[in-house]
Scaffold this active site. Structure first.
Site, PDB file in Angstrom:
ATOM      1  N   GLU A 134      31.944 -34.324  24.224  1.00  0.00           N
ATOM      2  CA  GLU A 134      32.494 -32.709  23.245  1.00  0.00           C
ATOM      3  C   GLU A 134      33.852 -33.100  22.730  1.00  0.00           C
ATOM      4  O   GLU A 134      33.772 -32.726  21.349  1.00  0.00           O
ATOM      5  CB  GLU A 134      31.770 -31.763  24.148  1.00  0.00           C
ATOM      6  CG  GLU A 134      31.371 -30.534  23.400  1.00  0.00           C
ATOM      7  CD  GLU A 134      30.879 -29.250  24.610  1.00  0.00           C
ATOM      8  OE1 GLU A 134      30.183 -29.815  24.471  1.00  0.00           O
ATOM      9  OE2 GLU A 134      31.403 -28.897  24.634  1.00  0.00           O
ATOM     10  N   GLU A 138      33.584 -34.926  20.403  1.00  0.00           N
ATOM     11  CA  GLU A 138      33.300 -34.725  19.043  1.00  0.00           C
ATOM     12  C   GLU A 138      34.018 -33.483  18.032  1.00  0.00           C
ATOM     13  O   GLU A 138      34.361 -33.485  16.940  1.00  0.00           O
ATOM     14  CB  GLU A 138      31.992 -33.699  19.444  1.00  0.00           C
ATOM     15  CG  GLU A 138      31.402 -34.354  18.146  1.00  0.00           C
ATOM     16  CD  GLU A 138      29.386 -32.839  18.421  1.00  0.00           C
ATOM     17  OE1 GLU A 138      29.930 -33.130  20.097  1.00  0.00           O
ATOM     18  OE2 GLU A 138      28.817 -32.659  17.494  1.00  0.00           O
ATOM     19  N   CYS A 189      26.889 -26.470  26.082  1.00  0.00           N
ATOM     20  CA  CYS A 189      26.529 -26.002  27.459  1.00  0.00           C
ATOM     21  C   CYS A 189      25.301 -25.487  28.149  1.00  0.00           C
ATOM     22  O   CYS A 189      25.587 -26.208  29.191  1.00  0.00           O
ATOM     23  CB  CYS A 189      27.590 -26.393  28.462  1.00  0.00           C
ATOM     24  SG  CYS A 189      29.290 -27.004  28.167  1.00  0.00           S
ATOM     25  N   SER A 192      28.436 -27.981  19.179  1.00  0.00           N
ATOM     26  CA  SER A 192      28.310 -29.302  19.347  1.00  0.00           C
ATOM     27  C   SER A 192      26.765 -29.493  20.142  1.00  0.00           C
ATOM     28  O   SER A 192      26.489 -29.287  19.877  1.00  0.00           O
ATOM     29  CB  SER A 192      29.193 -29.763  20.577  1.00  0.00           C
ATOM     30  OG  SER A 192      29.314 -30.795  21.440  1.00  0.00           O
ATOM     31  N   LYS A 230      18.485 -22.444  32.974  1.00  0.00           N
ATOM     32  CA  LYS A 230      18.220 -24.170  33.264  1.00  0.00           C
ATOM     33  C   LYS A 230      16.780 -24.166  33.628  1.00  0.00           C
ATOM     34  O   LYS A 230      16.538 -25.577  33.060  1.00  0.00           O
ATOM     35  CB  LYS A 230      19.474 -24.454  34.672  1.00  0.00           C
ATOM     36  CG  LYS A 230      20.841 -24.404  34.067  1.00  0.00           C
ATOM     37  CD  LYS A 230      21.177 -25.404  33.164  1.00  0.00           C
ATOM     38  CE  LYS A 230      22.825 -25.629  32.723  1.00  0.00           C
ATOM     39  NZ  LYS A 230      22.841 -26.304  31.916  1.00  0.00           N
ATOM     40  N   GLU A 249      15.121 -25.312  30.157  1.00  0.00           N
ATOM     41  CA  GLU A 249      16.428 -26.171  29.558  1.00  0.00           C
ATOM     42  C   GLU A 249      15.254 -27.092  30.031  1.00  0.00           C
ATOM     43  O   GLU A 249      15.434 -28.735  29.244  1.00  0.00           O
ATOM     44  CB  GLU A 249      17.615 -26.165  30.347  1.00  0.00           C
ATOM     45  CG  GLU A 249      17.482 -27.149  28.895  1.00  0.00           C
ATOM     46  CD  GLU A 249      19.886 -27.120  29.267  1.00  0.00           C
ATOM     47  OE1 GLU A 249      19.954 -27.562  30.753  1.00  0.00           O
ATOM     48  OE2 GLU A 249      20.494 -27.371  28.660  1.00  0.00           O
ATOM     49  N   GLU A 264      11.881 -32.414  24.856  1.00  0.00           N
ATOM     50  CA  GLU A 264      13.669 -33.370  24.085  1.00  0.00           C
ATOM     51  C   GLU A 264      14.093 -34.059  24.896  1.00  0.00           C
ATOM     52  O   GLU A 264      14.537 -34.766  24.946  1.00  0.00           O
ATOM     53  CB  GLU A 264      14.210 -32.407  22.866  1.00  0.00           C
ATOM     54  CG  GLU A 264      15.032 -31.285  23.671  1.00  0.00           C
ATOM     55  CD  GLU A 264      14.449 -30.689  22.857  1.00  0.00           C
ATOM     56  OE1 GLU A 264      12.927 -30.499  23.192  1.00  0.00           O
ATOM     57  OE2 GLU A 264      15.416 -29.558  22.963  1.00  0.00           O
ATOM     58  N   CYS A 280      29.381 -18.805  34.217  1.00  0.00           N
ATOM     59  CA  CYS A 280      28.093 -19.318  34.982  1.00  0.00           C
ATOM     60  C   CYS A 280      28.380 -18.949  36.441  1.00  0.00           C
ATOM     61  O   CYS A 280      26.897 -18.722  36.872  1.00  0.00           O
ATOM     62  CB  CYS A 280      28.075 -20.965  35.380  1.00  0.00           C
ATOM     63  SG  CYS A 280      28.254 -21.797  34.133  1.00  0.00           S
TER      64      CYS A 280
END
Lengths: 158, 583
Positions: free
Chosen positions: B285, B288, B311, B331, B370, B373, B378, B515
């Protein structure tokens, strides 16, 4: 309920309604009133469009639609049947008449037959208590209805 | 002093600021009036005040009716009684009425032992319910992350407040009317079909068992006992700062070593650290960011700035739903959880000679999104997910208790190598501002070629809704923004959409405090003191790490040398980056 695709010209009219009210979230109820007048009911797609135009969550729109009994998400039938459950009609057997409509049509109050022909609702007093029990179908008033008349009335409408 | 009023509560004289509620005034002097629907997020300036449960009623002298303490403002000379016979009787009746429309299966409720309604019934010694009225019975609904059992809902509407006011997601609203009313997504859809981001803040504040997480603990126990499988684990940074609370330890106690020991006792073959992947995230990141920044400074008009961190999976869901026109702004770096899974099932599995199908990667996360996710298509190869499933901090605590482990007396143990090596930069990912601070430590040194005198960027820390700062990269001014809570994120996103954003880089975390306040943590119930304590634990751990910059992590350096090449390489793109979908 199957998703009904709304024609573009109706969508344009709905957008006009939202615009007339400045797309203001505070105008939600007024917009829903007009939308229901336009479509006869408030299907999901209409609620999603209104939510997007007003910039509010669709859950909020749905909350309002389900809160007020005036709003409905079921399309009215070609022949909207309303059985009066006001005091006079009730004591003269309106409930039995309503039950007979339910039995023959196979639907409950607030529902529409799958072919879209009939919808059933109950209302309170149409001011024709002398004719109790009263059934209203579209604009036509049927008086002194007994359960035995129901089948005949429905035949007439076919 | 015009702004101070003096009143009496249970014969104590209290001086409070004008506008203070009786409930808050009483709590200031240690008189704890019970409440259910009330919730005050002081640091976010949001209060849930429907005054609907009536559990907090008190007697105010001179008033005919009992008053709800949560919604009654203190007045000069007021005399309040919080526990007269009349109050106690009314409070009991209110609770009996709530319980008359609540299932009585407390023994097998996932919230048992941690339920505000259950606690209150115990405090008020309610042993029978005299009202045998109708019950609102609704089906239990499950989604990839959250289970809704709305028969247990008491209509406090805290979830609705979190979803609408704090997160501005708008997935939940009050629907229907009267006895059959409930809290639901539009058209009674499943959460998975709504705008829900699975941030889990509704779960974090639900006082009862109406909203809970999808439980993977039994699945994990089966896998741990399957001799054909190698089961490894990664633990997110925020978990170590809160897990101790589940065992009665003081909030803010860091339990990293004990957590590692417990995971080993539970039977994981390797105990690795998501912090390793956090360091890896910074490499990708951060590179980037520098790439976009350099192109921008060289006059490239096409380049998308600000860059947004990616994230947080709830945040990703949020912009996919709400800002589909800005999908090229964040990102492309995957989250640390997914980077870990990807590297574990390629680099590490090859190194160890473990076939992919025999390797199970579990993550311990402070987060419910999560769970969703790691199930995204993908992030799998031939139907095998990079991370098989994710369990929450609360679920881990439950597993430790079930295994009869005395958590407090465990020795401190170290993570396994190589995917357990991390720097202080990885640790602070768990607090709002931490990802940005970690990125700055690396970006500064890579961009300027100089060593930082001081690695702490204090301007990135704290619980302010939106943090702004300008960092001097050897003459290049870098404007950074940090938002936690999706409502704050929305403000920054709207600025970008309108072309008014002043920032080059923005960090966004969906949950209050980052978090550490996640939906999978021990329930915070809106208590920001808890979040502050957890955040202190992470910054303290960072301070004592020998290495505090991601690019200095020796195992990260080795990973690039042996496997990935360099940041943003083709292989890195394939394994560590992703793309976003319009929802």
């Amino acid at each position: 309920m199957s998703e009904i695709k709304i024609p573009q010209n109706k969508i344009d009219q709905l957008l006009d309604i939202c615009n007339e009210h400045g797309n203001q979230p505070g105008e939600l109820i007024n917009i829903l009133h007009k939308a229901q007048h336009l479509f006869g009911y408030l299907p999901q797609e209409v609620q999603r469009i209104v939510a997007r135009q007003l910039g509010i969550p669709v859950s909020k729109v749905y909350g309002v639609v389900t809160f007020y009994s005036f709003f409905t998400m079921t399309p009215k039938g070609e022949h909207p049947i309303s059985v009066c459950m006001g005091t006079a009609c009730y004591v003269r057997g309106a409930e039995k008449v309503l039950d007979e409509f339910r039995r023959i049509l196979g639907i409950n109050v607030g529902e529409t037959t799958p072919d879209g022909k009939y919808s059933l609702s109950s209302l309170r007093c149409v001011g024709a208590c002398g004719l109790a029990p009263v059934v209203l179908i579209g604009e036509k008033v049927y008086g002194r209805v007994v359960p035995g008349d129901v089948e005949k009335i429905l035949k007439e409408l076919e | 002093m015009q702004n101070i009023v003096t009143l009496q509560i249970d014969n104590h004289t209290v001086e409070v600021e004008k506008g203070t509620t009786v409930l808050e005034a009483a709590r200031q002097i240690g008189v704890h009036i019970p409440s259910l629907c009330y919730m005050n997020l002081k640091d976010m300036c949001i209060t849930n005040l429907p005054a609907s449960c009536r559990v907090c009623v008190v007697e105010v002298e001179g008033r005919r009716n009992l008053a709800p303490a949560c919604a009654t403002r203190c007045e000069e000379g007021m005399k309040v009684h919080t526990s007269t016979l009349r109050v106690l009787n009314a409070r009991r009746t209110v609770l009996e009425l709530i319980l008359s429309d609540h299932p009585h299966d407390c023994l097998i409720c996932p919230k048992s032992g941690n339920c505000e309604l259950q606690n209150l019934a115990a405090t008020l010694k309610i042993h029978e319910i005299p009202f045998a009225g109708a019950r609102n019975v609704l089906p239990i609904e499950t989604s990839p992350s959250i289970v809704r059992d709305m028969s247990k809902c008491i209509y406090c509407r805290r979830c609705e407040m979190m979803c609408n006011e704090v997160q501005t997601v708008g997935a939940l609203a009050a629907v229907n009317r009267g006895f059959v009313s409930t809290i639901s997504p539009a058209f009674h859809e499943n959460l998975a079909d709504s705008e829900c981001t699975f941030c889990g803040q509704c779960v974090a504040v639900c006082p009862v068992g109406a909203l809970t997480e999808v439980d993977h603990t039994n699945r994990l126990l089966r896998d741990l006992n399957n001799p054909k499988k190698t089961v490894i684990v990664q633990t997110a940074p925020a978990v170590r700062a809160a897990l101790g609370e589940e065992f009665g330890m003081k909030p803010g106690t860091s339990v990293t070593g004990k957590m590692v020991a417990a995971l080993r006792q539970l039977g994981f073959q390797k105990v690795f650290d998501t912090d390793f992947a956090a360091d890896l995230t910074i490499m990708e990141e951060g590179s980037e960011l520098l790439d976009r920044l350099t192109r921008y400074l060289n006059g490239d008009k096409e380049v998308r700035l600000p860059i947004l961190t990616s994230c947080c999976p709830a945040w990703v869901n949020f912009f996919e739903h709400q800002f589909p026109d800005l999908l090229d702004v964040p990102s492309t770096a995957r989250s640390p959880q997914q980077m870990f899974g990807s590297i574990a099932k390629t680099y590490w599995a090859e190194k160890m000679g473990i076939p992919r199908e025999d390797l199970i990667v579990v993550s311990i996360m402070p987060c419910l999104a999560k769970k969703y996710e790691c199930a995204r298509e993908e992030f799998s190869t031939n139907g095998d997910p990079d991370v098989n499933y994710s369990i929450s901090t609360r679920e881990l605590a439950s597993l430790i208790k079930r295994a009869n482990i005395d958590f407090e007396t465990l020795p401190d143990e170290e993570f396994d190598q190589p995917l357990g090596e991390s720097t202080g930069a990885g640790v602070i990912f768990g607090a709002s501002g931490g990802v940005m601070e970690a990125a700055l430590r690396t970006a500064y040194e890579l961009y300027t070629g100089k060593t930082l005198d001081k690695v702490d960027f204090e301007e990135t820390r704290g619980l302010q809704n939106i943090k702004r700062a300008t960092i001097d990269l050897n003459g290049t001014k870098l404007n950074i923004g940090i938002a936690h809570g999706l409502g704050n994120a929305r403000k920054l996103l709207n600025e970008i959409r309108e072309g008014k954003s002043e920032f080059h880089a923005i960090e966004i975390m969906a949950c209050p405090g980052g978090c550490i306040g996640g939906g999978g943590q021990p329930l915070h119930h809106g208590n920001s003191e808890l979040l502050k304590a957890r955040s202190r634990a992470l910054y303290e751990e960072d301070k004592h790490k020998p290495l505090r910059k991601s690019h200095e992590n020796p195992d990260i350096v080795r990973l690039y040398e042996e496997f990935l090449g360099k940041p943003l390489s083709e292989k890195a793109h394939h394994l560590l980056h992703t793309h976003y979908f319009k929802k």
